[in-house]
Design a protein around this motif. Structure first.
Motif, PDB file in Angstrom:
ATOM      1  N   SER A  50      54.702  44.991  36.933  1.00  0.00           N
ATOM      2  CA  SER A  50      53.502  45.255  37.726  1.00  0.00           C
ATOM      3  C   SER A  50      52.471  44.146  37.528  1.00  0.00           C
ATOM      4  O   SER A  50      51.632  43.908  38.385  1.00  0.00           O
ATOM      5  CB  SER A  50      52.902  46.601  37.338  1.00  0.00           C
TER       6      SER A  50
ATOM      7  N   VAL B 248      49.955  39.958  39.868  1.00  0.00           N
ATOM      8  CA  VAL B 248      48.681  39.328  39.519  1.00  0.00           C
ATOM      9  C   VAL B 248      48.907  37.891  39.083  1.00  0.00           C
ATOM     10  O   VAL B 248      48.170  36.975  39.483  1.00  0.00           O
ATOM     11  CB  VAL B 248      47.998  40.146  38.400  1.00  0.00           C
TER      12      VAL B 248
ATOM     13  N   ILE C 155      42.718  44.245  42.134  1.00  0.00           N
ATOM     14  CA  ILE C 155      43.113  45.624  42.452  1.00  0.00           C
ATOM     15  C   ILE C 155      43.333  45.773  43.954  1.00  0.00           C
ATOM     16  O   ILE C 155      44.142  46.581  44.402  1.00  0.00           O
ATOM     17  CB  ILE C 155      42.069  46.630  41.931  1.00  0.00           C
TER      18      ILE C 155
ATOM     19  N   GLN D  78      46.573  43.917  44.944  1.00  0.00           N
ATOM     20  CA  GLN D  78      47.664  44.376  44.092  1.00  0.00           C
ATOM     21  C   GLN D  78      47.578  45.881  43.838  1.00  0.00           C
ATOM     22  O   GLN D  78      47.854  46.345  42.752  1.00  0.00           O
ATOM     23  CB  GLN D  78      47.594  43.630  42.752  1.00  0.00           C
ATOM     24  N   ILE D  79      47.217  46.619  44.853  1.00  0.00           N
ATOM     25  CA  ILE D  79      47.004  48.052  44.629  1.00  0.00           C
ATOM     26  C   ILE D  79      48.290  48.749  44.168  1.00  0.00           C
ATOM     27  O   ILE D  79      48.259  49.619  43.299  1.00  0.00           O
ATOM     28  CB  ILE D  79      46.386  48.717  45.890  1.00  0.00           C
TER      29      ILE D  79
ATOM     30  N   PHE E 219      48.785  47.920  40.675  1.00  0.00           N
ATOM     31  CA  PHE E 219      47.827  48.618  39.836  1.00  0.00           C
ATOM     32  C   PHE E 219      48.286  50.046  39.547  1.00  0.00           C
ATOM     33  O   PHE E 219      48.209  50.530  38.422  1.00  0.00           O
ATOM     34  CB  PHE E 219      46.454  48.633  40.517  1.00  0.00           C
TER      35      PHE E 219
ATOM     36  N   VAL F 245      49.032  51.503  35.911  1.00  0.00           N
ATOM     37  CA  VAL F 245      48.331  52.627  35.298  1.00  0.00           C
ATOM     38  C   VAL F 245      49.336  53.649  34.777  1.00  0.00           C
ATOM     39  O   VAL F 245      49.245  54.117  33.640  1.00  0.00           O
ATOM     40  CB  VAL F 245      47.369  53.277  36.314  1.00  0.00           C
TER      41      VAL F 245
ATOM     42  N   ALA G  91      43.695  46.219  31.776  1.00  0.00           N
ATOM     43  CA  ALA G  91      43.552  46.628  33.176  1.00  0.00           C
ATOM     44  C   ALA G  91      42.303  46.018  33.774  1.00  0.00           C
ATOM     45  O   ALA G  91      42.311  45.518  34.908  1.00  0.00           O
ATOM     46  CB  ALA G  91      43.493  48.153  33.268  1.00  0.00           C
TER      47      ALA G  91
ATOM     48  N   PHE H 140      42.982  43.484  36.762  1.00  0.00           N
ATOM     49  CA  PHE H 140      42.808  44.055  38.103  1.00  0.00           C
ATOM     50  C   PHE H 140      41.350  44.232  38.513  1.00  0.00           C
ATOM     51  O   PHE H 140      41.054  44.307  39.690  1.00  0.00           O
ATOM     52  CB  PHE H 140      43.491  45.432  38.165  1.00  0.00           C
TER      53      PHE H 140
ATOM     54  N   CYS I  41      37.869  52.926  32.791  1.00  0.00           N
ATOM     55  CA  CYS I  41      39.317  53.058  32.624  1.00  0.00           C
ATOM     56  C   CYS I  41      39.637  54.109  31.569  1.00  0.00           C
ATOM     57  O   CYS I  41      40.532  54.943  31.745  1.00  0.00           O
ATOM     58  CB  CYS I  41      39.931  51.726  32.204  1.00  0.00           C
TER      59      CYS I  41
END
Lengths: 247, 333, 367
Positions: free
Chosen positions: B170, B174, B198, B201-202, B205, B209, B261, B265, B287
């Motif tokens: 993931s 990025v 973010i 790159q949703i 992300f 997560v 994170a 992101f 976060c």
């Protein structure tokens, strides 16, 4: 042998049925208790001293058995409870049905308490009879409600309340075993749900269930000495064994 | 001053080495404070979500609760089970704990990278070091000589290794966009492009997560320490300060993964008006709050479902994300 | 390289384990995380209630029943006094019957709330437990007001109840009904639709109808298989035949059905409470009962629908003021037997989901 004794003993006490009745109605609602004279008759004499067996429940009915069930409600002075009469009739019907298939000696006695028919099954035919009651479509007693054992000092009685989910009817079957080397055929092959109940009865009353897949103590630990629900059990005599570091 | 904090740009000298040491100690102390208030924050947040008050007895508003808890753990007897593998049992908390601090070296906390190693392989460094913690957990589970611990350790190993892969994948999107593995430069790239990663790159992300929570062994992926199943999982037999080490490692990772994170992101320390460290703190807190929120909301997932989810859902999605990123990048630019 | 040595591991779940809800021990043999054998060991909480009862007068036994299913003590109280009243053909004043019905149904709600909270806690969801406890706390407070205890109520007596409702108590119950209705939706929304939760409980621990009957299961365990059997309807006692309520029935017999039926049953209990509070008459709360309660000689068995299934009391009396033998038909004890069958072949995580859904109270299992 023991049952024979009961038969001898109960009529004697049965002759004075009004003694306990007189007490009960005096203190509470009178009329309904009177009908159960045949059942409550037994302890009339032994009540003050506890040495003779209390012989409750079905024993007086056992005396009525040689004669006929119809003769039974005639004994008490009060008019018979219609519930008992109807239930006794049902019990007789089922008894006839069992007798036709498993022999006349399968059922030792048919009676009733309140609205519930009671059948006393011969020890040897215990499992066959329960199986018969379960499998026959006209009975279809497929659900065990209660499984209990009682020590009556002369013998140990095991009681099963069966319910028919199909017919909505409900019956009470019991059997007896002598206290020494108490043993009964296990009902586990018929009803899986009595597994633990039989273990409990084995643990607390000392009845050996033949054919039980896993007969171990369930409430007490294995080293426990004696069977607590027996009437002659004493906390002082039955000191648990200390072997094996369990106690 | 420049020579003290200038190890990014200048050659290593005695004075800048001293600066490194001082920076590391400051970060260490800072993190210890953050972690103890992280625990307080978690208890308050979850208490609030559950209609309770949370800690309110020790100190004003219960602010000293964590301090008291840590003190209690430190002065407790250090119990080592008789049948435990002594050497491994003692080593395991250390191995679990040390990497959790080490990963913080690459996190850019502020715009001026006083405390940050500008490692060119920062992302790899983070993922590689955080994997070492698994060793500590498995060792602890094995060495305790307790069946629950063993089960917890095995679950943990299986889970963390499985989720490393989607976590790493993931992040690839990025890295492709920023063109660097250096976390400082990833933040810089987000500043330069005026868009936090973010947004492009949703998908990445979301995968990040989920697998991040799984890496942390937190609800709904807290199988290794599933209280209702495995008592306390791999640290069932640990008590006192060794237990504290495991807890500490866990919460440092909560902070670290939130910081990662944020950096990857959410634009890192960048933001208007406020000082950079405050922006960083706000983003990290958000976060962390999200993690606690999830914990108060979700039931626990089942082991086989957990594995299936990682291999059948997350990894394909992460791979698809890389493909998509590459395609869009190629067409767009 | 030789073959890896593989062996099965015996794992003692309990007696000290967070998810056995008491001192229950489950010796499971596991192969990896798969259960190949499960042996339940009970009896850690055995107090010999049945033996003790033989030396106690009937009124003195009532507090002992509180300690059986301690989450639904009111219902246990009723099981005993109901059998004695049945044996003696006692008339119970109408107000007493209403009060009994109200407290029993409130207690059922409280017990089911506890189940839902504890079950979800077992599955790793923390919050519903505390949400469920908010309403349970209200119920417990109401019980505290009516009988002075929060857990072991000792509220019922042969022939009635010990205390009348204090002033304003019935209004509280009346206000509780709409409040509880609102909360059902919330409780249901909390978790019932959660994907993770559904994945963990749907199709897990499936009991077929035949098995359920063969294992003498009762209560929600039986109804979850789609079998409609509730003693409140099938063999009405108390005043249940005068009120309008439904028996929710499951269809799959899995853990989800058992969870969901608890929710649905509470709604029905609230309905009953609402109707009962609206129509409760005035009058005495204790009937004319002799000082010394003597049950006429004979054997009597009655059963009621407890929070966990069919709760029966079997009394053999020889006409004295103490039972000659008292046997308690404890639903948890009987229901627990099927556990072995449900567990074999499942994984460790499912163990908790299945054990939790069978819904046992160890005080009742061990008696």
């Amino acid at each position: 042998m023991e049952t024979q004794q009961d038969v001898v003993e109960t009529p004697a006490s049965g002759t004075a049925p009004s003694a306990p009745e007189g007490k009960a109605p005096a203190t509470n609602s009178a009329p309904p208790t009177a009908e159960r004279a045949p059942e409550s008759a037994a302890p009339a004499v032994p009540a003050p001293d506890t040495t003779p067996p209390p012989a409750p429940a079905a024993k007086p009915a056992a005396t009525a058995k040689p004669a006929a069930a119809a003769a039974k409600p005639a004994k008490p002075p009060a008019p018979p409870d219609p519930r008992v009469v109807a239930a006794t009739a049902t019990a007789e019907e089922i008894r006839a049905s069992i007798a036709a298939h498993l022999g006349a000696d399968a059922v030792e006695d048919a009676s009733a308490t309140k609205e519930i028919p009671i059948l006393r099954i011969a020890r040897e035919k215990w499992r066959q009879t329960v199986e018969f009651l379960k499998d026959r479509p006209e009975h279809a007693y497929n659900y065990v409600e209660l499984f209990a054992g009682t020590d009556y000092k002369d013998y140990i009685e095991v009681v099963v309340y069966l319910y028919s989910t199909e017919h909505g009817s409900y019956i009470h079957v019991k059997t007896r075993t002598p206290r020494e080397d108490a043993s009964l055929p296990s009902l586990t092959p018929v009803f899986a749900g009595v597994n633990w109940e039989e273990r409990e009865v084995y643990d607390l009353l000392g009845i050996h269930f033949e054919g039980h897949p896993d007969l171990r103590r369930i409430m007490m630990w294995e080293e426990w000495n004696g069977h607590p629900l027996r009437k002659d059990y004493s906390d002082f005599e039955n000191v648990p064994s200390r072997e094996g570091g369990q106690y | 001053m420049a020579s003290l904090w200038g190890w990014h740009t200048s050659a290593l000298t005695g004075i800048s080495f001293l600066g490194m040491i001082i920076g590391a100690v400051i970060v260490l102390l800072l993190i210890l404070g953050i972690v103890s208030y992280l625990i307080y924050f978690e208890r308050k947040v979850i208490g609030w979500m559950q209609g309770r008050i949370g800690p309110n007895r020790v100190g004003p508003f219960g602010l000293l609760q964590s301090v008291a808890d840590i003190l209690k753990l430190l002065i407790k007897e250090d119990v080592i089970p008789t049948n435990a593998d002594r050497a491994l049992f003692l080593l395991a908390p250390v191995i679990a704990f040390v990497p959790s601090f080490m990963v913080l070296a690459v996190i850019p906390f502020t715009a001026t990278h006083y405390f940050t190693a500008g490692l060119n392989v920062g992302v790899l460094y983070y993922i590689a070091l955080s994997s070492i913690t698994i060793l500590g957990i498995v060792m602890g589970g094995w060495a305790s000589n307790n069946k629950y611990s063993l089960l917890g350790g095995m679950r943990s190993a299986a889970q963390m290794i499985s989720y490393e892969i989607p976590l790493g994948l993931s992040l690839l999107g990025v890295i492709m966009l920023s063109g660097s593995l250096n976390l400082n430069q990833i933040v810089a790239a987000q500043n330069y492009g005026h868009v936090w990663f973010i947004i492009p790159q949703i998908i990445g992300f979301v995968v990040f997560v989920i697998s991040g929570i799984a890496e942390l062994n937190r609800t709904p992926f807290d199988l290794p320490e599933a209280e209702s199943e495995l008592v306390a999982g791999y640290f069932t037999e640990y008590s006192g300060f060794r237990f504290a080490f495991f807890m500490l490692a866990e919460y440092v990772y909560v902070f670290a993964i939130s910081a990662l994170a944020t950096t990857m992101f959410l634009g890192g320390w960048s933001g208007p008006f406020l000082p950079s460290w405050l922006w960083f703190a706000i983003k990290v807190s958000a976060c962390i709050f999200f993690l606690f929120w999830v914990r108060a909301t979700m039931p626990r997932i089942r082991g086989d479902q957990l594995m299936g989810f990682a291999w059948k859902v997350l990894i394909p999605v992460a791979l698809f994300n890389i493909l998509l990123t590459g395609a869009v990048y190629e067409i767009h630019l | 390289m030789g073959a890896l040595r593989q062996e099965e591991m015996i794992l003692n779940v309990g007696p000290q384990h967070p998810s056995t809800h008491g001192v229950f021990r489950l010796v499971v043999t596991i192969d990896g995380e798969q259960i190949v054998e499960a042996d339940s060991v009970v009896g850690y909480l055995h107090r010999g209630t049945e033996k003790l009862a033989e030396d106690l007068q009937y009124t003195q036994i009532i507090p002992y029943t509180d300690r059986l299913d301690y989450l639904a003590s009111m219902i246990n109280n009723y099981a005993l006094v109901h059998t004695v009243e049945y044996a003696m053909d006692l008339e119970v004043p109408a107000r007493a019957e209403y009060l009994r019905l109200i407290v029993m149904e409130l207690n059922r709600i409280g017990s089911h709330l506890m189940f839902i909270g504890a079950y979800l806690l077992d599955l790793g969801a923390m919050s519903p437990f505390l949400y469920a406890f908010q309403e349970r706390e209200m119920i417990v407070q109401m019980f505290n007001e009516i009988c002075g205890a929060r857990l072991t109520y000792n509220y019922m007596r042969v022939g009635g109840v010990k205390w009348d409702a204090p002033p304003g108590w019935l209004d509280k119950v009346r206000d509780f009904v709409p409040h509880m209705r609102e909360r059902f939706k919330m409780l249901s929304d909390l978790v019932s639709g959660n994907e993770i939760f559904l994945n963990r409980v749907k199709g897990i621990g499936v009991i077929t109808q035949e098995e359920a009957l063969n294992y003498s299961l009762s209560g929600i365990n039986l109804r979850s298989t789609g079998f409609n059997f509730d003693l409140r309807k099938n063999r009405p006692y108390n005043l249940y035949d005068q009120f309008d309520f439904d028996i929710p029935v499951g269809s799959n017999g899995d853990c989800f059905d058992r969870y969901y039926l608890h929710l649905r049953e509470m709604e029905q209990s609230v309905r009953i409470v609402e109707q009962a509070v609206a129509s409760i008459p005035d009058g005495p709360v204790l009937g004319k009962v002799p000082k010394l309660i003597r049950v006429p000689a004979g054997e009597y068995y009655t059963s009621i629908e407890g929070a966990r299934g069919e709760l029966g009391v079997y009394i053999v009396s020889d006409g004295k003021d103490k039972p000659y033998r008292m046997k308690l038909r404890r639903p948890s004890f009987v229901n627990l037997q099927i556990l072995r069958k449900l567990l074999i072949g499942q994984s460790m995580s499912n163990l908790i989901a299945i054990l939790g859904a069978v819904d046992i109270v160890l005080g009742e299992v061990d008696a």
